[in-house]
Design a protein around this motif. Structure first.
Motif, PDB file in Angstrom:
ATOM      1  N   ASP A  92      17.357  -3.613  13.703  1.00 17.06           N
ATOM      2  CA  ASP A  92      16.798  -4.719  12.935  1.00 17.06           C
ATOM      3  C   ASP A  92      15.425  -4.413  12.347  1.00 17.06           C
ATOM      4  N   ARG A  93      14.657  -3.541  12.955  1.00 23.10           N
ATOM      5  CA  ARG A  93      13.324  -3.228  12.433  1.00 23.10           C
ATOM      6  C   ARG A  93      13.431  -2.371  11.177  1.00 23.10           C
ATOM      7  N   PHE A  94      14.268  -1.341  11.219  1.00 21.11           N
ATOM      8  CA  PHE A  94      14.381  -0.422  10.090  1.00 21.11           C
ATOM      9  C   PHE A  94      15.561  -0.742   9.172  1.00 21.11           C
ATOM     10  N   LEU A  95      16.297  -1.778   9.515  1.00 20.18           N
ATOM     11  CA  LEU A  95      17.466  -2.208   8.743  1.00 20.18           C
ATOM     12  C   LEU A  95      18.445  -1.054   8.543  1.00 20.18           C
ATOM     13  N   GLU A  96      18.671  -0.311   9.613  1.00 16.86           N
ATOM     14  CA  GLU A  96      19.606   0.810   9.588  1.00 16.86           C
ATOM     15  C   GLU A  96      20.871   0.443  10.354  1.00 16.86           C
ATOM     16  N   THR A  97      21.988   0.765   9.765  1.00 14.03           N
ATOM     17  CA  THR A  97      23.262   0.552  10.430  1.00 14.03           C
ATOM     18  C   THR A  97      23.872   1.901  10.743  1.00 14.03           C
ATOM     19  N   HIS A  98      24.381   2.031  11.950  1.00 15.67           N
ATOM     20  CA  HIS A  98      24.976   3.290  12.386  1.00 15.67           C
ATOM     21  C   HIS A  98      26.403   3.009  12.853  1.00 15.67           C
ATOM     22  N   PHE A  99      27.391   3.165  11.954  1.00 15.42           N
ATOM     23  CA  PHE A  99      28.787   2.979  12.348  1.00 15.42           C
ATOM     24  C   PHE A  99      29.702   3.642  11.332  1.00 15.42           C
ATOM     25  N   ALA A 100      30.925   3.864  11.769  1.00 10.87           N
ATOM     26  CA  ALA A 100      31.902   4.488  10.895  1.00 10.87           C
ATOM     27  C   ALA A 100      32.705   3.442  10.136  1.00 10.87           C
ATOM     28  N   THR A 101      33.066   2.342  10.788  1.00 10.72           N
ATOM     29  CA  THR A 101      33.789   1.254  10.142  1.00 10.72           C
ATOM     30  C   THR A 101      33.061  -0.054  10.430  1.00 10.72           C
ATOM     31  N   VAL A 102      33.059  -0.966   9.477  1.00  6.68           N
ATOM     32  CA  VAL A 102      32.348  -2.238   9.643  1.00  6.68           C
ATOM     33  C   VAL A 102      33.066  -3.086  10.694  1.00  6.68           C
ATOM     34  N   PRO A 103      32.364  -3.515  11.750  1.00  5.71           N
ATOM     35  CA  PRO A 103      32.967  -4.265  12.846  1.00  5.71           C
ATOM     36  C   PRO A 103      32.819  -5.774  12.696  1.00  5.71           C
ATOM     37  N   ALA A 104      33.816  -6.507  13.123  1.00  5.13           N
ATOM     38  CA  ALA A 104      33.723  -7.963  13.138  1.00  5.13           C
ATOM     39  C   ALA A 104      32.780  -8.471  14.233  1.00  5.13           C
ATOM     40  N   PRO A 105      32.719  -7.853  15.422  1.00 10.49           N
ATOM     41  CA  PRO A 105      31.861  -8.382  16.485  1.00 10.49           C
ATOM     42  C   PRO A 105      30.367  -8.330  16.172  1.00 10.49           C
ATOM     43  N   LEU A 106      29.955  -7.512  15.204  1.00  9.65           N
ATOM     44  CA  LEU A 106      28.530  -7.402  14.896  1.00  9.65           C
ATOM     45  C   LEU A 106      27.974  -8.729  14.392  1.00  9.65           C
ATOM     46  N   GLU A 107      28.749  -9.454  13.618  1.00  7.42           N
ATOM     47  CA  GLU A 107      28.305 -10.747  13.107  1.00  7.42           C
ATOM     48  C   GLU A 107      28.147 -11.766  14.226  1.00  7.42           C
ATOM     49  N   ALA A 108      29.084 -11.782  15.178  1.00  9.80           N
ATOM     50  CA  ALA A 108      28.982 -12.690  16.322  1.00  9.80           C
ATOM     51  C   ALA A 108      27.759 -12.361  17.167  1.00  9.80           C
ATOM     52  N   LEU A 109      27.489 -11.091  17.328  1.00  9.15           N
ATOM     53  CA  LEU A 109      26.330 -10.665  18.097  1.00  9.15           C
ATOM     54  C   LEU A 109      25.038 -11.103  17.414  1.00  9.15           C
ATOM     55  N   ALA A 110      25.006 -11.035  16.101  1.00  9.09           N
ATOM     56  CA  ALA A 110      23.827 -11.477  15.349  1.00  9.09           C
ATOM     57  C   ALA A 110      23.543 -12.952  15.613  1.00  9.09           C
ATOM     58  N   GLY A 111      24.590 -13.766  15.694  1.00  8.38           N
ATOM     59  CA  GLY A 111      24.412 -15.187  15.975  1.00  8.38           C
ATOM     60  C   GLY A 111      23.796 -15.449  17.337  1.00  8.38           C
ATOM     61  N   GLN A 112      24.083 -14.594  18.301  1.00  8.87           N
ATOM     62  CA  GLN A 112      23.507 -14.741  19.633  1.00  8.87           C
ATOM     63  C   GLN A 112      22.050 -14.304  19.673  1.00  8.87           C
ATOM     64  N   VAL A 113      21.709 -13.282  18.899  1.00  7.16           N
ATOM     65  CA  VAL A 113      20.402 -12.634  19.001  1.00  7.16           C
ATOM     66  C   VAL A 113      19.362 -13.226  18.044  1.00  7.16           C
ATOM     67  N   GLU A 114      19.747 -13.600  16.845  1.00  6.71           N
ATOM     68  CA  GLU A 114      18.776 -13.992  15.825  1.00  6.71           C
ATOM     69  C   GLU A 114      17.880 -15.172  16.212  1.00  6.71           C
ATOM     70  N   PRO A 115      18.364 -16.214  16.933  1.00  4.14           N
ATOM     71  CA  PRO A 115      17.426 -17.275  17.331  1.00  4.14           C
ATOM     72  C   PRO A 115      16.295 -16.753  18.229  1.00  4.14           C
ATOM     73  N   LEU A 116      16.600 -15.804  19.095  1.00  2.00           N
ATOM     74  CA  LEU A 116      15.562 -15.243  19.962  1.00  2.00           C
ATOM     75  C   LEU A 116      14.651 -14.283  19.196  1.00  2.00           C
TER      76      LEU A 116
END
Length: 169
Positions: free
Chosen positions: A75-99
């Motif tokens: 999140d600091r460097f706005l770098e993504t490291h993956f081979a295929t775009v995952p669906a769970p990443l969006e759900a994880l963002a919802g858990q983390v972004e308020p904090l």
């Protein structure tokens, strides 16, 4: 035995063993997240620890439906490291972004690992300063408070593990 204490204590329990290995989040606080109330408590504790000690935080969800292919987003460097775009990443963002909004000074990475949750968190937490996991509420019988992941790390952790009660009933 650490599992008995972790299941019964009204406060977080920390199990300390030598830190082993060197993974992608070495030197971080690593938090296991799965969208549950106990994971939310672990996230709050992980953010507090990272803020107190001025260290980066990695939030890891292990998706058992994915056989492999670990990836993460910095999140600091706005770098993504993956081979295929995952669906769970969006759900994880919802858990983390308020904090993240309440702790803007903490460098955060969001990761989704594939395969078995215990094996995935072991890979992610190799060399971490701390692994934070949640535990179910006090109203459950003590034998049911630790899920399979928290129990596995209480029994056989490589490094320092904090098991946090969810604060609910």
């Amino acid at each position: 035995m650490p599992t008995r204490l972790a299941a019964r204590a009204a406060c977080p329990v920390v199990v300390v063993r030598p830190i082993a290995g060197r993974g992608p989040f070495a030197g971080h606080v690593v938090v296991g997240a799965d969208g549950s109330a106990s994971a939310a408590a672990a996230l709050r504790a992980g953010f507090a620890h990272a803020e107190l000690h001025h260290v980066p935080l990695a939030v890891v969800e292990v998706d058992g439906r994915r056989p492999g292919g670990d990836f993460w987003f910095d999140d600091r460097f706005l770098e993504t490291h993956f081979a295929t775009v995952p669906a769970p990443l969006e759900a994880l963002a919802g858990q983390v972004e308020p904090l993240m909004a309440r702790h803007p000074e903490i460098a955060v990475k969001r990761a989704v690992y594939g395969g078995d949750p215990v094996a995935g968190l072991r890979r992610a937490a190799a060399g971490a300063l701390l692994l934070v996991l949640g535990r179910h509420g006090r109203l459950l019988p003590a034998a049911l408070r630790l899920g399979s992941v928290s129990r596995a790390f209480a029994e056989h952790a490589d490094g320092v593990v904090e098991i946090v009660p969810d604060g609910g009933g």
